[in-house]
Design a protein around this motif. Structure first.
Motif, PDB file in Angstrom:
ATOM      1  N   UNK A  46      -9.634  32.825  92.397  1.00  0.00           N
ATOM      2  CA  UNK A  46      -8.574  31.847  92.119  1.00  0.00           C
ATOM      3  C   UNK A  46      -7.313  32.511  91.581  1.00  0.00           C
ATOM      4  N   UNK A  47      -7.318  33.828  91.447  1.00  0.00           N
ATOM      5  CA  UNK A  47      -6.152  34.547  90.942  1.00  0.00           C
ATOM      6  C   UNK A  47      -4.851  34.213  91.644  1.00  0.00           C
ATOM      7  N   UNK A  48      -4.820  34.141  92.993  1.00  0.00           N
ATOM      8  CA  UNK A  48      -3.562  33.857  93.687  1.00  0.00           C
ATOM      9  C   UNK A  48      -3.140  32.377  93.676  1.00  0.00           C
ATOM     10  N   UNK A  49      -3.945  31.510  93.070  1.00  0.00           N
ATOM     11  CA  UNK A  49      -3.562  30.099  93.044  1.00  0.00           C
ATOM     12  C   UNK A  49      -2.396  29.890  92.082  1.00  0.00           C
ATOM     13  N   UNK A  50      -1.420  29.118  92.524  1.00  0.00           N
ATOM     14  CA  UNK A  50      -0.256  28.776  91.711  1.00  0.00           C
ATOM     15  C   UNK A  50      -0.681  27.847  90.576  1.00  0.00           C
ATOM     16  N   UNK A  51       0.062  27.845  89.490  1.00  0.00           N
ATOM     17  CA  UNK A  51      -0.240  26.947  88.364  1.00  0.00           C
ATOM     18  C   UNK A  51      -0.179  25.480  88.801  1.00  0.00           C
ATOM     19  N   UNK A  52       0.648  25.180  89.803  1.00  0.00           N
ATOM     20  CA  UNK A  52       0.778  23.810  90.312  1.00  0.00           C
ATOM     21  C   UNK A  52      -0.130  23.551  91.515  1.00  0.00           C
ATOM     22  N   UNK A  53      -1.134  24.397  91.718  1.00  0.00           N
ATOM     23  CA  UNK A  53      -2.036  24.294  92.865  1.00  0.00           C
ATOM     24  C   UNK A  53      -2.676  22.916  92.974  1.00  0.00           C
ATOM     25  N   UNK A  54      -2.804  22.452  94.230  1.00  0.00           N
ATOM     26  CA  UNK A  54      -3.552  21.233  94.551  1.00  0.00           C
ATOM     27  C   UNK A  54      -4.434  21.530  95.755  1.00  0.00           C
ATOM     28  N   UNK A  55      -5.696  21.150  95.613  1.00  0.00           N
ATOM     29  CA  UNK A  55      -6.650  21.353  96.690  1.00  0.00           C
ATOM     30  C   UNK A  55      -7.201  20.029  97.166  1.00  0.00           C
ATOM     31  N   UNK A  56      -8.282  20.079  97.937  1.00  0.00           N
ATOM     32  CA  UNK A  56      -8.904  18.844  98.421  1.00  0.00           C
ATOM     33  C   UNK A  56      -9.253  17.905  97.267  1.00  0.00           C
ATOM     34  N   UNK A  57      -9.032  16.635  97.492  1.00  0.00           N
ATOM     35  CA  UNK A  57      -9.334  15.586  96.518  1.00  0.00           C
ATOM     36  C   UNK A  57      -8.607  15.806  95.192  1.00  0.00           C
ATOM     37  N   UNK A  58      -7.408  16.408  95.239  1.00  0.00           N
ATOM     38  CA  UNK A  58      -6.603  16.587  94.045  1.00  0.00           C
ATOM     39  C   UNK A  58      -7.059  17.684  93.107  1.00  0.00           C
ATOM     40  N   UNK A  59      -7.947  18.563  93.569  1.00  0.00           N
ATOM     41  CA  UNK A  59      -8.457  19.646  92.722  1.00  0.00           C
ATOM     42  C   UNK A  59      -7.305  20.530  92.244  1.00  0.00           C
TER      43      UNK A  59
END
Length: 137
Positions: A46-59
């Protein structure tokens, strides 16, 4: 002394070979995530995920890390990339991937859903590229 010179020379060569092309940097970050998942390292995945990341179902980013931690504690996961299409437009990039996800045990991964497709939206943050959004296709 010779070892130090050789080490510095090798480092300089490796840095000179590093590509600054956005496509190469994004593909490298994606590959690092894939390897981290296979190695069971949720934090690195999850290191490259942005602080504002949104995934499936709002994760969000924290939810993605918790999900991976639970999954990777329970199961050894393999990820094979079948398709990896990438388009960069300025400070944003869009990636379409088709993956085969395998596991040794029946756990959180559905048995009949081994092939998955995802769309990733990346954005440039300083010198790095961060995943802003992942949606299953």
């Amino acid at each position: 002394m010779r070892k130090s010179i050789a080490l510095v020379s090798m480092l300089a060569i490796l840095l000179a070979c590093r590509s600054d092309k956005p496509e190469d940097r994004i593909r490298s970050a994606f590959e690092a995530c894939r390897v981290a998942v296979e190695d069971g390292d949720a934090a690195a995945a999850v290191g490259p995920l942005d602080a504002a990341f949104r995934g499936p179902e709002g994760m969000d980013k924290a939810g993605a890390r918790l999900f991976l931690m639970g999954l990777l504690r329970q199961d050894k996961v393999g990820v094979t990339v079948l398709r990896n299409d990438l388009t960069v437009r300025g400070s944003e990039a869009f990636q379409e991937v088709d993956l085969v996800i395998t596991s040794r045990q029946a756990g959180l991964l559905p048995r009949d859903a081994t092939r998955r497709s995802f769309g990733l939206r990346w954005r440039k943050a300083g010198d790095d590229w961060r995943i802003l959004e992942i949606q299953e296709r």
